[in-house]
Design a protein around this motif. Structure first.
Motif, PDB file in Angstrom:
ATOM      1  N   GLU A 273       0.836  -1.192   0.000  1.00 36.46           N
ATOM      2  CA  GLU A 273       0.000   0.000   0.000  1.00 36.46           C
ATOM      3  C   GLU A 273       0.876   1.249   0.000  1.00 36.46           C
ATOM      4  O   GLU A 273       1.904   1.310   0.667  1.00 36.46           O
ATOM      5  CB  GLU A 273      -0.913   0.014   1.236  1.00 36.46           C
ATOM      6  CG  GLU A 273      -1.848  -1.183   1.324  1.00 36.46           C
ATOM      7  CD  GLU A 273      -3.005  -1.091   0.350  1.00 36.46           C
ATOM      8  OE1 GLU A 273      -3.146  -0.031  -0.286  1.00 36.46           O
ATOM      9  OE2 GLU A 273      -3.762  -2.072   0.233  1.00 36.46           O
ATOM     10  N   GLU A 274       0.433   2.238  -0.773  1.00 32.88           N
ATOM     11  CA  GLU A 274       1.160   3.495  -0.787  1.00 32.88           C
ATOM     12  C   GLU A 274       0.929   4.219   0.526  1.00 32.88           C
ATOM     13  O   GLU A 274      -0.204   4.304   1.014  1.00 32.88           O
ATOM     14  CB  GLU A 274       0.695   4.376  -1.950  1.00 32.88           C
ATOM     15  CG  GLU A 274       1.504   5.644  -2.101  1.00 32.88           C
ATOM     16  CD  GLU A 274       1.103   6.424  -3.350  1.00 32.88           C
ATOM     17  OE1 GLU A 274       1.788   7.398  -3.677  1.00 32.88           O
ATOM     18  OE2 GLU A 274       0.100   6.047  -3.979  1.00 32.88           O
ATOM     19  N   ALA A 275       2.002   4.706   1.123  1.00 28.60           N
ATOM     20  CA  ALA A 275       1.879   5.418   2.390  1.00 28.60           C
ATOM     21  C   ALA A 275       1.044   6.683   2.207  1.00 28.60           C
ATOM     22  O   ALA A 275       1.243   7.450   1.271  1.00 28.60           O
ATOM     23  CB  ALA A 275       3.267   5.777   2.911  1.00 28.60           C
ATOM     24  N   LYS A 276       0.092   6.851   3.078  1.00 30.47           N
ATOM     25  CA  LYS A 276      -0.769   8.024   3.003  1.00 30.47           C
ATOM     26  C   LYS A 276      -0.321   9.060   4.018  1.00 30.47           C
ATOM     27  O   LYS A 276      -0.057   8.739   5.170  1.00 30.47           O
ATOM     28  CB  LYS A 276      -2.229   7.625   3.270  1.00 30.47           C
ATOM     29  CG  LYS A 276      -2.803   6.678   2.222  1.00 30.47           C
ATOM     30  CD  LYS A 276      -4.239   6.338   2.542  1.00 30.47           C
ATOM     31  CE  LYS A 276      -4.815   5.396   1.490  1.00 30.47           C
ATOM     32  NZ  LYS A 276      -6.232   5.040   1.796  1.00 30.47           N
ATOM     33  N   GLU A 277      -0.225  10.283   3.545  1.00 32.26           N
ATOM     34  CA  GLU A 277       0.178  11.361   4.433  1.00 32.26           C
ATOM     35  C   GLU A 277      -0.989  11.756   5.332  1.00 32.26           C
ATOM     36  O   GLU A 277      -2.114  11.945   4.867  1.00 32.26           O
ATOM     37  CB  GLU A 277       0.640  12.577   3.628  1.00 32.26           C
ATOM     38  CG  GLU A 277       1.927  12.327   2.853  1.00 32.26           C
ATOM     39  CD  GLU A 277       2.410  13.588   2.170  1.00 32.26           C
ATOM     40  OE1 GLU A 277       1.765  14.643   2.385  1.00 32.26           O
ATOM     41  OE2 GLU A 277       3.412  13.525   1.445  1.00 32.26           O
ATOM     42  N   VAL A 278      -0.708  11.829   6.605  1.00 28.90           N
ATOM     43  CA  VAL A 278      -1.744  12.254   7.550  1.00 28.90           C
ATOM     44  C   VAL A 278      -1.696  13.771   7.639  1.00 28.90           C
ATOM     45  O   VAL A 278      -0.655  14.345   7.978  1.00 28.90           O
ATOM     46  CB  VAL A 278      -1.499  11.641   8.948  1.00 28.90           C
ATOM     47  CG1 VAL A 278      -2.573  12.114   9.917  1.00 28.90           C
ATOM     48  CG2 VAL A 278      -1.466  10.128   8.849  1.00 28.90           C
ATOM     49  N   PRO A 279      -2.793  14.444   7.301  1.00 29.12           N
ATOM     50  CA  PRO A 279      -2.784  15.906   7.321  1.00 29.12           C
ATOM     51  C   PRO A 279      -2.559  16.437   8.730  1.00 29.12           C
ATOM     52  O   PRO A 279      -3.055  15.875   9.712  1.00 29.12           O
ATOM     53  CB  PRO A 279      -4.165  16.280   6.787  1.00 29.12           C
ATOM     54  CG  PRO A 279      -5.021  15.077   7.042  1.00 29.12           C
ATOM     55  CD  PRO A 279      -4.101  13.907   6.922  1.00 29.12           C
ATOM     56  N   ALA A 280      -1.765  17.495   8.820  1.00 30.25           N
ATOM     57  CA  ALA A 280      -1.504  18.104  10.121  1.00 30.25           C
ATOM     58  C   ALA A 280      -2.781  18.730  10.657  1.00 30.25           C
ATOM     59  O   ALA A 280      -3.594  19.268   9.900  1.00 30.25           O
ATOM     60  CB  ALA A 280      -0.421  19.168   9.977  1.00 30.25           C
ATOM     61  N   PRO A 281      -3.012  18.633  11.955  1.00 31.17           N
ATOM     62  CA  PRO A 281      -4.241  19.229  12.521  1.00 31.17           C
ATOM     63  C   PRO A 281      -4.239  20.742  12.334  1.00 31.17           C
ATOM     64  O   PRO A 281      -3.196  21.392  12.400  1.00 31.17           O
ATOM     65  CB  PRO A 281      -4.143  18.854  14.007  1.00 31.17           C
ATOM     66  CG  PRO A 281      -2.698  18.591  14.255  1.00 31.17           C
ATOM     67  CD  PRO A 281      -2.151  18.041  12.985  1.00 31.17           C
ATOM     68  N   GLU A 282      -5.420  21.241  12.031  1.00 28.23           N
ATOM     69  CA  GLU A 282      -5.540  22.678  11.829  1.00 28.23           C
ATOM     70  C   GLU A 282      -5.427  23.406  13.165  1.00 28.23           C
ATOM     71  O   GLU A 282      -5.952  22.958  14.180  1.00 28.23           O
ATOM     72  CB  GLU A 282      -6.886  23.013  11.179  1.00 28.23           C
ATOM     73  CG  GLU A 282      -7.033  22.435   9.777  1.00 28.23           C
ATOM     74  CD  GLU A 282      -8.367  22.833   9.165  1.00 28.23           C
ATOM     75  OE1 GLU A 282      -9.102  23.595   9.838  1.00 28.23           O
ATOM     76  OE2 GLU A 282      -8.653  22.381   8.059  1.00 28.23           O
TER      77      GLU A 282
END
Length: 293
Positions: A273-282
């Motif tokens: 699986e391609e690593a998914k970037e976890v969005p930084a918390p706003e």
């Protein structure tokens, strides 16, 4: 014939995939797979994996890994089939084909229309030579081709038959018939193949697994070679790039491997699986409290 060799006894070939070449070093499962000898589809991929900048203009990602051994398919089969498609053999075949055309011209020297047609055929001798080599490697014989009412195809079959008993093709057919024989002793076949494999894998072939890397489609000759290796007891594992999030880009892999009884069904594939970037918390900005009237 190769498929008949495999029918009924061989386990399906396992399939492993990756999204980027770096996965081959960082993914635990794939990195273990790299310890087995690799047959890659092209010399370019070989350079990317094991190249040396001094010779290949690029350092391969496994350049300093002494346990990693790789060969391109063309180099491997040159050892197995005695360099059947060498430049010398190609030149010798062109000489024989040219001789056939000269004799045909002499036979029809008073037929101007026929001579013009022969001249057109002669301009395509290079393509004719390549087609003969291709069909011989695919285990196709002239008598298997239906050329009824097609004079161009009839010419091709006629010129092919004029050379098929030459030692070039007779020796190749004899060698392949020996390697593909259902009566050949399995241990003797493996010992014979080890002579070829050891030149590239330096004993790694003794582990009994060979990885075929990046074969996005499989030619009849590639399948024949895989079948010979499997008949000798080697386990064939397929490895290629794949991203299920882009099905149309990688559609060729599905057409080649999915729903093919020689390979694991798709649900059994090892899909990296391609690593998914976890969005930084706003960051929440504090709004000033509303003023009271």
């Amino acid at each position: 014939r190769s498929l008949e060799m495999l029918e009924g006894w061989i386990m399906s070939r396992e399939i492993y995939t990756y999204t980027t070449l770096s996965d081959l070093k960082t993914d635990e499962t794939l990195s273990k797979l790299m310890q087995y000898p690799q047959v890659v589809v092209s010399s370019d991929l070989k350079k990317v994996l094991k190249g040396n900048k001094n010779f290949d203009k690029v350092d391969g990602i496994f350049l300093h890994d002494d346990s990693f051994h790789v060969v391109d398919f063309h180099s491997l089969v040159n050892e197995i089939d005695g360099n059947f498609t060498s430049d010398k053999n190609k030149f010798d075949l062109m000489v024989r084909l040219s001789s056939f055309v000269r004799e045909l011209r002499e036979k029809n020297k008073n037929d101007e229309k026929k001579l013009r047609w022969i001249a057109g055929c002669a301009r395509n001798l290079g393509c004719i030579s390549a087609a003969i080599f291709l069909l011989e490697k695919a285990n196709i014989r002239p008598e298997q081709i239906n050329c009824k009412n097609d004079k161009n195809l009839e010419f091709f079959i006629e010129i092919w038959k004029s050379v098929e008993n030459d030692s070039l093709f007779a020796d190749f057919r004899k060698k392949m018939e020996h390697l593909e024989s259902s009566t050949v002793n399995k241990d003797e076949l493996k010992d014979e193949l080890k002579i070829y494999l050891n030149k590239f894998f330096y004993g790694k072939e003794n582990e009994g697994v060979i990885v075929f890397h990046d074969f996005y489609y499989i030619t009849p000759y590639q399948e024949r070679i895989m079948a010979i290796l499997e008949n000798a007891g080697y386990k064939i594992v397929m490895l290629f790039p794949y991203d299920k999030n882009h099905p149309f880009v990688y559609e060729i892999w599905d057409k080649t491997y999915a729903n093919n009884k020689l390979f694991d069904s798709k649900e059994k594939w090892y899909v990296k699986e391609e690593a998914k970037e976890v969005p930084a918390p706003e960051e929440k900005s504090e709004e000033p409290a509303a003023k009271k009237d």
